[in-house]
Design an enzyme around this catalytic site. Structure first.
Site, mmCIF file in Angstrom:
data_model
loop_
_atom_site.group_PDB
_atom_site.id
_atom_site.type_symbol
_atom_site.label_atom_id
_atom_site.label_comp_id
_atom_site.label_asym_id
_atom_site.label_seq_id
_atom_site.Cartn_x
_atom_site.Cartn_y
_atom_site.Cartn_z
ATOM 1 N N SER A 685 6.317 18.488 104.822
ATOM 2 C CA SER A 685 7.294 18.011 103.857
ATOM 3 C C SER A 685 7.559 19.002 102.730
ATOM 4 O O SER A 685 8.394 18.767 101.877
ATOM 5 C CB SER A 685 6.859 16.669 103.282
ATOM 6 O OG SER A 685 5.761 16.855 102.435
ATOM 7 N N LYS A 728 5.213 9.464 96.482
ATOM 8 C CA LYS A 728 5.722 10.727 95.955
ATOM 9 C C LYS A 728 6.608 10.485 94.732
ATOM 10 O O LYS A 728 6.501 11.170 93.720
ATOM 11 C CB LYS A 728 6.510 11.467 97.029
ATOM 12 C CG LYS A 728 5.609 12.083 98.098
ATOM 13 C CD LYS A 728 6.439 12.720 99.174
ATOM 14 C CE LYS A 728 5.563 13.441 100.174
ATOM 15 N NZ LYS A 728 6.350 13.945 101.310
#
Ligand SMILES: Nc1ncnc2c1ncn2[C@@H]1O[C@H](COP(=O)(O)OP(=O)(O)OP(=O)(O)O)[C@@H](O)[C@H]1O
Ligand SMILES: [Mg+2]
Length: 811
Positions: A685, A728
């Site tokens: 990611s 996140k």
């Protein structure tokens, strides 16, 4: 009857038909003179038959001496032909005979027609020449036998002397075999060996073993003697103590009686009770204070310590459970609903599949405390066992009692702690269980958690079946992927994510303040905690997904206040605010740094997901003159390295639009660094983060620092979906970043996001790397915006010439 002998069979001699006498409790060898009394009717007949003929009789041993009227099948097939030397009829009708063994033979056929056995037997012709190796073997056997006789005091020396002189190997073997103190089976095995050499070798082996045994017996005997002396002394002293106590009027109530009563009252299942009673009987027979009696007593203590019968009365009301869960925890609506559904189903179905709850989430989000609430809500006891670092099956199941200092495994130790058969049993850190050569704890856990097997859980120490089916198991973990999948299958996974700042403030106000105030014994009037102080603690003193540190810091503040109150008197009053917080907690540990810092070239804010929740990760890129080397540092995993390669390939394919020389990468060394090297990082990611940092430093255009990003990148610059979106974004929010670039495919996760994030954050959903650059780069990149002749991301067949100011390298 003629049965041809096998070619290699040593039983290849004459065939003879003889009356047969079964004998008990001894094996007769050739050359052996044996007196015995014959009483059985059939044996007397066989004897008489032999005496009318050539006085030869076949003597073979019964398998089982207790059979009075044996059949042919009850008698060994190998026996010895005996010569009746003497026979005397005694007044009681029995006959006393003296028989000399002549040679071994094997029955081919046995008939039983005239009230006694007649055996057709075959003898052996096998001979053994005395060659040097045979001579050596004979010497060895003779000297072993001498040793044996010395140790085995029941033999007299004369037999030795006479056998030592034997020079015939076959005879030597048989004479020694006759004199060995062996079991019937062992002797019969020696008799079965027709080949003299094999027999002699076997005699040597047997002697070796017997000598070893006798030596061992000796050591043990002297040890036993010493122990006996000690035990006798102890026994004597104990009796004396008892007598003295009796004299003093203290009465003598046998502790064994008491133990017995306790065992009977413990409510053990039948076979367990039997085992305990048996152990008690053994204990009574042991010398008191001896080592083994301590072992035995400990065992009984454990048997009595684990709960067999006692159980908590369960509260079944779902309303009550709901009330307790709400009382103890803020928010977590979905989780609470699942727990209540789970409790309801458990009441309806006895052992529903997957009937174990597993809470998965970062530290401090309330996994353990939810477990405790479940116990409270259902009226059960609560015990917690940590599986972190458990790598040995024995830690779960215990060691066998034969080990010195053995104990039951952790499961039963915790059952003892619970004291009831139906506690809530929390298996903490089930994801941190390891396995190595000592056995796999996971498979033991499988048994514990399997409703079909855990009714009869086996602990090595107790060595009886223990029923775990009434236990309500709850597991916790930080991550799922390290839990073996068979274990996962048995559990119902409930995910807990981190909390937003607002949720944390509420948790603190409604729960943590009360808890910590109570712990320090302060009254509400003595310390007022303003909301802005809580927010300040969250922002400047903690950086976490859960609320553990928040709780700890609040506790710290209260303790400091308590000290002031004690010092200045009960009337003293404190108000804690954001402004004076540093008086209690010292210098802030974190600053909302990112927002204030100015944009830089080659420095990008990424978002990462780790076991402890989300976090922000700065990615730095430095471009130096060089030869095309790509270096990555900061503990990056393989997947992350590949992401960096993919990002670089993407930039090469876009070199033209980005205003870079076609072969720019040949003349530079690129260094990608992700600080905080202590934390291993991996996962795809970071793709767009690295690509943005690379572009920024190659094109010398700064990147906005107040924007965070996450997304996987393909070679063609497509942005792919990532996991852990909620964690996140929470991390970005915590760090004071309110704008983020995310993959378009992650739009679907929006539903899961807390309202707060949706309302306060500006989220850009993108499909292409180009879009990322447009949003994140600060300076103009004119080429990128211009309509390009090149299809997106595909390297064209002919690339434009490099710009003249870029040096072209020739390699
Ligand atoms: N939603 C909540 N409402 C009220 N208190 C909470 C909530 N979540 C957590 N807490 C409190 O936070 C503290 C830490 O929680 P807990 O020990 O259960 O964390 P955990 O998830 O088990 O963490 P770890 O993975 O480190 O074991 C506890 O005092 C708990 O009561
Ligand atoms: Mg915990």
């Amino acid at each position: 009857m003629t049965v041809p002998a096998e070619p290699n069979d040593p039983v290849n001699g004459d065939i003879r038909k003889l009356p047969m006498m079964p004998i008990r409790d001894m094996v007769i060898f050739p050359y052996m003179m044996t007196p015995f009394v014959v009483g059985r009717e059939s044996s007397v007949r066989a004897l008489e038959e032999a005496l009318t003929g050539d006085r030869k009789i076949f003597l073979a041993t019964q398998h089982d001496a207790s059979i009075d009227e044996p059949k042919a099948a009850d008698i060994f097939t190998t026996g010895t032909i005996g010569n009746i030397v003497q026979s005397v009829k005694m007044p009681d009708g029995n006959i006393k005979v003296l028989v000399e063994g002549v040679e071994r033979a094997r029955t081919i056929h046995v008939s039983d027609t005239d009230g006694f056995f007649v055996a057709t037997v075959r003898t052996s012709r096998a001979q053994l020449q005395v060659t040097p190796p045979v001579e050596q073997l004979m010497q060895r056997v003779t000297s072993l036998f001498e040793q044996y006789v010395k140790l085995q005091q029941s033999l007299n020396l004369e037999t030795v002397i006479s056998s030592v002189r034997l020079d015939e190997p076959a005879k030597l073997a048989d004479v020694i075999a006759t004199n060995l103190q062996l079991s019937i089976d062992d002797k019969q095995q020696l008799l079965d060996l027709f080949d003299p050499e094999v027999r002699l070798e076997r005699v040597a082996d047997v002697l070796d073993i017997e000598i070893e045994k006798l030596n061992m017996d000796r050591t043990i005997q002297s040890r036993v003697k010493r122990q006996m002396e000690r035990a006798q002394k102890e026994y004597y002293l104990n009796e004396k103590i008892k007598a003295i106590q009796k004299e003093l009027g203290r009465g003598e109530k046998s502790e064994f009686d008491e133990l017995k009563k306790k065992i009977e009252a413990a409510g053990m299942p039948k076979d367990v009770l039997e085992k305990a009673m048996q152990e008690l009987r053994k204990l009574e027979a042991m010398p008191p204070m001896s080592a083994e009696s301590t072992v035995s007593r400990n065992y009984l203590d454990w048997m009595l310590a684990v709960p067999w019968k006692k159980r908590s009365k369960e509260i079944r009301s779902i309303d009550h459970a709901e009330k307790i869960l709400n009382e103890d925890h803020y928010g977590l609506e979905k989780i609470k609903d699942r727990i209540l559904e789970f409790l309801a189903v458990r009441q309806l179905v006895k052992n529903p599949k997957g009937s174990i709850l597993c809470f998965v989430g970062p530290p401090g989000v309330g996994k353990t405390s939810l477990g405790m609430s479940i116990a409270k809500a259902t009226g059960r006891k609560f015990v917690r066992m940590s599986l972190g670092g458990v790598r040995d099956e024995a830690e779960i199941r215990g060691h066998r009692r034969t080990y010195i200092g053995a104990l039951p495994g952790q499961i039963l130790q915790h059952m003892k702690k619970a004291g009831t058969r139906n506690p809530v049993f929390m298996l903490d850190e089930i994801d941190k269980m390891a396995s190595d050569f000592r056995g796999d704890p996971a498979s033991a856990m499988l048994e514990v958690l399997d409703p079909e097997q855990n009714t009869a859980f086996q602990d090595h120490y107790l060595d009886v079946e223990y029923d775990l089916s009434q236990v309500l198991f709850v597991a916790t973990a930080n991550v799922l992927h390290t839990i073996p999948s068979p274990l996962q299958d048995r559990m119902e996974i409930l995910r807990l994510h981190g909390y937003t700042e607002l949720e944390k403030v509420e948790i603190a106000k409604q729960y943590l303040l009360k808890k910590q105030r109570k712990a320090t014994g302060l009254k509400e009037s003595q310390c007022v905690f303003r909301d802005d102080a809580i927010t300040e603690i969250i922002r400047a003193y903690t950086r976490e997904a859960g609320v553990r540190n928040l709780e700890r810091e609040i506790g710290n503040v209260f303790r400091k206040v308590a000290r002031r109150v004690v010092k200045s008197g009960a009337k003293h009053k404190e108000e804690v605010t954001a402004a004076n917080l540093h008086e209690f907690l010292g210098v802030p540990k974190y600053r909302d740094s990112q927002v204030q810092e100015k944009s830089e070239v080659g420095l990008v804010t990424g978002l990462a997901w780790t076991e402890v929740g989300g976090s922000i990760l700065q990615t730095e890129v430095q471009v130096l003159d060089g030869k095309g080397k790509l270096t990555l540092t900061g503990q990056l995993g393989d997947v992350m390295q590949e992401s960096a390669q993919a990002a670089l390939s993407y930039i090469r394919s876009r070199a033209h639009q980005l205003g870079l020389a076609r072969d720019f990468y040949r003349n530079v060394d690129i260094h990608v660094h992700v600080p905080e090297g202590a934390i291993p990082k991996d996962g795809p990611s970071a793709g767009i983060t690295i690509a943005t940092a690379l572009t920024s430093s190659l094109a010398k255009v700064p990147v906005r620092r107040d924007i965070a990003m996450t997304g996987e990148i393909t070679l063609r610059g497509k942005v792919l979906a990532i996991g852990g979106l909620k964690e996140k974004l929470l991390a970005a929010h915590r760090a004071g970043i309110f704008e983020a670039i995310l993959p378009a495919d992650n739009r679907k996760d929006m539903a899961d996001l807390p309202e707060l994030l949706k309302s306060t954050m500006k989220l850009h959903f993108v499909e292409q790397m180009d879009e990322v650059l447009k949003i994140a780069l600060e300076g103009p990149l004119p080429e990128l915006y211009a309509e390009s002749p090149v299809a997106l991301g595909v390297i064209p067949a002919t690339l434009p010439e490099p710009a003249p100011d870029q040096p072209v390298s020739h390699q």
